[in-house]
Scaffold this active site. Structure first.
Site, PDB file in Angstrom:
ATOM      1  N   ASP A 212      26.781  35.446  43.934  1.00  0.00           N
ATOM      2  CA  ASP A 212      28.228  35.358  43.682  1.00  0.00           C
ATOM      3  C   ASP A 212      28.441  34.596  42.382  1.00  0.00           C
ATOM      4  O   ASP A 212      28.190  33.388  42.321  1.00  0.00           O
ATOM      5  CB  ASP A 212      28.883  34.623  44.871  1.00  0.00           C
ATOM      6  CG  ASP A 212      30.403  34.685  44.846  1.00  0.00           C
ATOM      7  OD1 ASP A 212      30.977  35.028  43.794  1.00  0.00           O
ATOM      8  OD2 ASP A 212      31.009  34.366  45.891  1.00  0.00           O
ATOM      9  N   ASP A 223      35.634  37.424  39.755  1.00  0.00           N
ATOM     10  CA  ASP A 223      34.901  36.806  40.862  1.00  0.00           C
ATOM     11  C   ASP A 223      34.351  37.971  41.679  1.00  0.00           C
ATOM     12  O   ASP A 223      35.112  38.705  42.321  1.00  0.00           O
ATOM     13  CB  ASP A 223      35.883  35.946  41.668  1.00  0.00           C
ATOM     14  CG  ASP A 223      35.269  35.325  42.912  1.00  0.00           C
ATOM     15  OD1 ASP A 223      34.054  35.491  43.142  1.00  0.00           O
ATOM     16  OD2 ASP A 223      36.029  34.658  43.657  1.00  0.00           O
ATOM     17  N   HIS A 293      41.086  35.813  48.221  1.00  0.00           N
ATOM     18  CA  HIS A 293      42.085  34.899  47.652  1.00  0.00           C
ATOM     19  C   HIS A 293      42.691  35.469  46.386  1.00  0.00           C
ATOM     20  O   HIS A 293      42.069  36.275  45.694  1.00  0.00           O
ATOM     21  CB  HIS A 293      41.424  33.550  47.349  1.00  0.00           C
ATOM     22  CG  HIS A 293      40.142  33.666  46.565  1.00  0.00           C
ATOM     23  ND1 HIS A 293      40.080  33.526  45.211  1.00  0.00           N
ATOM     24  CD2 HIS A 293      38.869  33.955  46.969  1.00  0.00           C
ATOM     25  CE1 HIS A 293      38.822  33.705  44.803  1.00  0.00           C
ATOM     26  NE2 HIS A 293      38.066  33.979  45.850  1.00  0.00           N
ATOM     27  N   HIS A 301      41.190  29.725  43.139  1.00  0.00           N
ATOM     28  CA  HIS A 301      41.819  29.946  44.458  1.00  0.00           C
ATOM     29  C   HIS A 301      43.264  30.373  44.332  1.00  0.00           C
ATOM     30  O   HIS A 301      43.963  30.527  45.342  1.00  0.00           O
ATOM     31  CB  HIS A 301      41.674  28.709  45.335  1.00  0.00           C
ATOM     32  CG  HIS A 301      42.020  27.449  44.616  1.00  0.00           C
ATOM     33  ND1 HIS A 301      43.296  27.147  44.237  1.00  0.00           N
ATOM     34  CD2 HIS A 301      41.234  26.446  44.152  1.00  0.00           C
ATOM     35  CE1 HIS A 301      43.290  25.989  43.584  1.00  0.00           C
ATOM     36  NE2 HIS A 301      42.052  25.547  43.519  1.00  0.00           N
ATOM     37  N   GLU A 336      36.988  39.810  49.205  1.00  0.00           N
ATOM     38  CA  GLU A 336      35.621  39.525  49.615  1.00  0.00           C
ATOM     39  C   GLU A 336      35.554  39.501  51.128  1.00  0.00           C
ATOM     40  O   GLU A 336      36.454  39.012  51.795  1.00  0.00           O
ATOM     41  CB  GLU A 336      35.123  38.194  49.042  1.00  0.00           C
ATOM     42  CG  GLU A 336      35.921  36.975  49.418  1.00  0.00           C
ATOM     43  CD  GLU A 336      35.511  35.748  48.606  1.00  0.00           C
ATOM     44  OE1 GLU A 336      34.338  35.358  48.687  1.00  0.00           O
ATOM     45  OE2 GLU A 336      36.372  35.192  47.891  1.00  0.00           O
ATOM     46  N   GLU A 432      32.054  41.430  47.166  1.00  0.00           N
ATOM     47  CA  GLU A 432      33.334  40.939  46.624  1.00  0.00           C
ATOM     48  C   GLU A 432      33.681  41.642  45.331  1.00  0.00           C
ATOM     49  O   GLU A 432      32.820  41.841  44.469  1.00  0.00           O
ATOM     50  CB  GLU A 432      33.222  39.425  46.366  1.00  0.00           C
ATOM     51  CG  GLU A 432      34.457  38.795  45.739  1.00  0.00           C
ATOM     52  CD  GLU A 432      34.378  37.275  45.641  1.00  0.00           C
ATOM     53  OE1 GLU A 432      33.256  36.734  45.532  1.00  0.00           O
ATOM     54  OE2 GLU A 432      35.440  36.633  45.693  1.00  0.00           O
TER      55      GLU A 432
HETATM   56  C1  HZT Z   1      35.973  27.592  45.410  1.00  0.00           C
HETATM   57  C2  HZT Z   1      35.078  26.828  44.665  1.00  0.00           C
HETATM   58  C3  HZT Z   1      34.225  27.444  43.793  1.00  0.00           C
HETATM   59  C4  HZT Z   1      36.989  29.778  46.082  1.00  0.00           C
HETATM   60  C5  HZT Z   1      36.062  31.507  47.539  1.00  0.00           C
HETATM   61  C6  HZT Z   1      34.906  31.916  46.729  1.00  0.00           C
HETATM   62  C7  HZT Z   1      33.039  31.969  45.714  1.00  0.00           C
HETATM   63  O1  HZT Z   1      36.098  29.733  49.804  1.00  0.00           O
HETATM   64  C8  HZT Z   1      40.972  30.418  49.214  1.00  0.00           C
HETATM   65  C9  HZT Z   1      40.237  31.332  49.862  1.00  0.00           C
HETATM   66  C10 HZT Z   1      34.254  28.812  43.622  1.00  0.00           C
HETATM   67  C11 HZT Z   1      35.159  29.564  44.364  1.00  0.00           C
HETATM   68  C12 HZT Z   1      36.023  28.955  45.253  1.00  0.00           C
HETATM   69  F1  HZT Z   1      33.363  26.712  43.085  1.00  0.00           F
HETATM   70  N1  HZT Z   1      36.426  30.143  47.348  1.00  0.00           N
HETATM   71  N2  HZT Z   1      34.845  33.056  46.054  1.00  0.00           N
HETATM   72  N3  HZT Z   1      33.680  33.099  45.437  1.00  0.00           N
HETATM   73  N4  HZT Z   1      33.790  31.235  46.533  1.00  0.00           N
HETATM   74  S1  HZT Z   1      36.974  29.387  48.686  1.00  0.00           S
HETATM   75  C13 HZT Z   1      38.536  30.034  49.039  1.00  0.00           C
HETATM   76  O2  HZT Z   1      37.032  27.967  48.409  1.00  0.00           O
HETATM   77  S2  HZT Z   1      39.925  29.284  48.501  1.00  0.00           S
HETATM   78  C14 HZT Z   1      38.846  31.125  49.777  1.00  0.00           C
HETATM   79 MN    MN Z   2      32.909  34.869  44.697  1.00  0.00          MN
HETATM   80 MN    MN Z   3      36.064  34.677  45.770  1.00  0.00          MN
END
Ligand code: HZT
Ligand code: MN
Ligand code: MN
Length: 451
Positions: A212, A223, A293, A301, A336, A432
């Protein structure tokens, strides 16, 4: 591409892209048509309009033989040619998909087409930034998919992806770069594992790895993630289930679509699968506490200031838990989905790698001098974009751990620990895509010929 290793400097030289020349880009060649620049509203077929184009590639190859003056550059192996050198008349368009219930025919509406034309002229809404990020993602992951091998350290896989991203996106301050830390999530780990400095973890035969990673141009973040199974094919049904579920999400989303309805459709498809491994049958579960998201400029986010982003559920919620919020024109979303053969819920577990400045509230800075100076460095180097410990070392920080933990305790910095399905032996997968809800159609900006 190259059967034997050719040094990068030599490859760039053969392309007339030595370091000096890289600094003064050629002016656009009107004959150079190696991009699909049609924003005329026609929807391309099911397969990505972006990553194919074999007919045009032949033309490109012929042209690249002409080395002097305005040569159409091709990519090196490993990928190190910035995409502005390859695409001089716009970046490849993602997969354009008609809205599911397009009764008012947005696709052919003169009003909607005019709205898109205007959006393209405005630097803050142009689609060129997200498309450039999307093409970087496709090229970098194609290289990673070809070169990840059992026995490699995760840290070397992360370096391979991040070096490619930095080069192709022409990393430059806040203008373009890595969107967030590279997630390399093995087996029961669904998300937010990136190797920290000194991590000795090795990719081994039989591992299921979620890759990812993120790319941004002017804050527009792509993303996108995929899952690979190292050597084996034991879990291919699980991967198929999750790919199908994500594509279902991509089909369902649209302007005025309720978030809860997307989640219900995703779960239905995901949980129609079961996988048999070593004589045991596992139902596939949608991981109920993971979500897609919205994405806003420099905000992964989707939150802006005090305003939270939108979450895209991957399970059905009941009663008051239902999110009847609707998607809106112009919004960007990460669609995703995660499938698991375990509990189908994740918990936070293990050493943290992912962090980001807490953008929501303006919190009083730490009293500790070391925390103050680390905070200044985080603001200067990453702004509101997530970062990991390796990136702190990349910008020259040393002995930052105590200060970082202080900032996390004070909630100035948010931590995002690994998300793990705690059931012993649980296997998880993820796919995703980033999509853009244009006035005439939705564009899957990360679609490729791979997923
Ligand atoms: C947070 C921190 C990161 C966002 C989803 C995600 C990787 O789970 C609302 C819904 C990178 C991404 C994120 F360093 N996140 N997508 N890809 N992670 S999440 C989220 O925190 S916030 C899901
Ligand atoms: Mn991601
Ligand atoms: Mn994501």
């Amino acid at each position: 591409m190259a059967p034997v290793a050719v040094p990068i400097e030599q490859q760039l030289d053969e392309l007339n892209l030595s370091k000096e020349e890289e600094k003064k880009p050629d002016t656009a060649d009107p004959e150079d048509e190696d991009n699909d620049d049609d924003d005329d509203g026609d929807v391309e077929g099911g397969e990505g309009g972006a990553a194919n184009g074999d007919a045009k590639k032949k033309k490109k190859k012929k042209k690249s033989k002409k080395k002097k003056g305005g040569a159409a550059a091709v990519q090196t192996d490993p990928p190190r040619v910035g995409l502005s050198k390859i695409f001089k008349n716009g970046y490849p368009v993602g997969e354009e998909v008609e809205y599911k219930n397009d009764t008012t025919s947005r696709l052919s509406s003169a009003e909607m087409r005019e709205k898109e034309r205007l959006a393209q002229e405005d630097p803050s809404t142009t689609y060129q930034n997200i498309r450039r990020a999307g093409e970087v993602h496709r090229q970098v992951r194609a290289y990673a998919q070809k070169n990840m091998k059992p026995g490699m350290k995760l840290i070397d896989i992360a370096d391979m992806i991040e070096s490619g991203t930095r080069a192709l996106v022409e990393e430059s301050g806040f203008d373009s770069g890595i969107g967030f830390p590279t997630g390399l999530n093995l087996n029961e780990i669904a998300a937010h594992y990136s190797p920290n400095p000194g991590d000795k973890t090795v990719l081994s035969k039989g591992d299921v790895m979620k890759v990812d990673f993120g790319v941004h141009v002017q804050g527009r973040i792509v993303d996108s993630a995929f899952t690979i199974e190292c050597e084996d094919n034991k879990w291919s049904k699980l991967l198929e289930a999750v790919k199908d579920a994500t594509n279902t999400g991509v089909r369902e989303v649209g302007i005025d679509v309720r978030l809860c309805d997307v989640g219900e459709a995703i779960q239905e498809v995901m949980e129609s699968y079961e996988v048999e491994v070593d004589g045991k049958v596992y139902p596939v579960k949608s991981i109920s506490n993971l979500n897609g998201h919205s994405i806003a400029p420099y905000s992964i986010h989707g939150g802006v200031g005090d305003k939270p982003g939108k979450s895209v559920p991957i399970v059905k919620h009941h009663g008051a838990d239902q999110d009847t919020t609707r998607m809106e024109e112009g919004e960007y979303f990460a669609i995703e989905t995660f499938g698991s053969t375990g509990r189908g819920r994740v918990i936070e577990e293990g050493a943290c790698s992912h962090y980001a400045l807490n953008g929501a509230d303006s919190i009083i800075s730490s009293s500790h001098q070391s925390a103050k100076s680390l905070l200044a460095s985080i603001k200067r180097n990453f702004g509101t974009l997530p970062f990991c410990r390796r990136y702190l070392e990349h910008v020259g920080e040393k002995n930052y751990l105590l200060a970082l933990n202080t900032l996390v305790k004070e909630r100035v910095v948010m931590d995002y620990p690994p998300l793990v399905d705690p059931q012993p032996g649980a296997m998880t997968a993820q796919f995703e895509h980033t999509i853009l809800l244009r006035p005439t159609c939705k564009e899957v900006v990360s679609r490729g010929d791979d997923y």
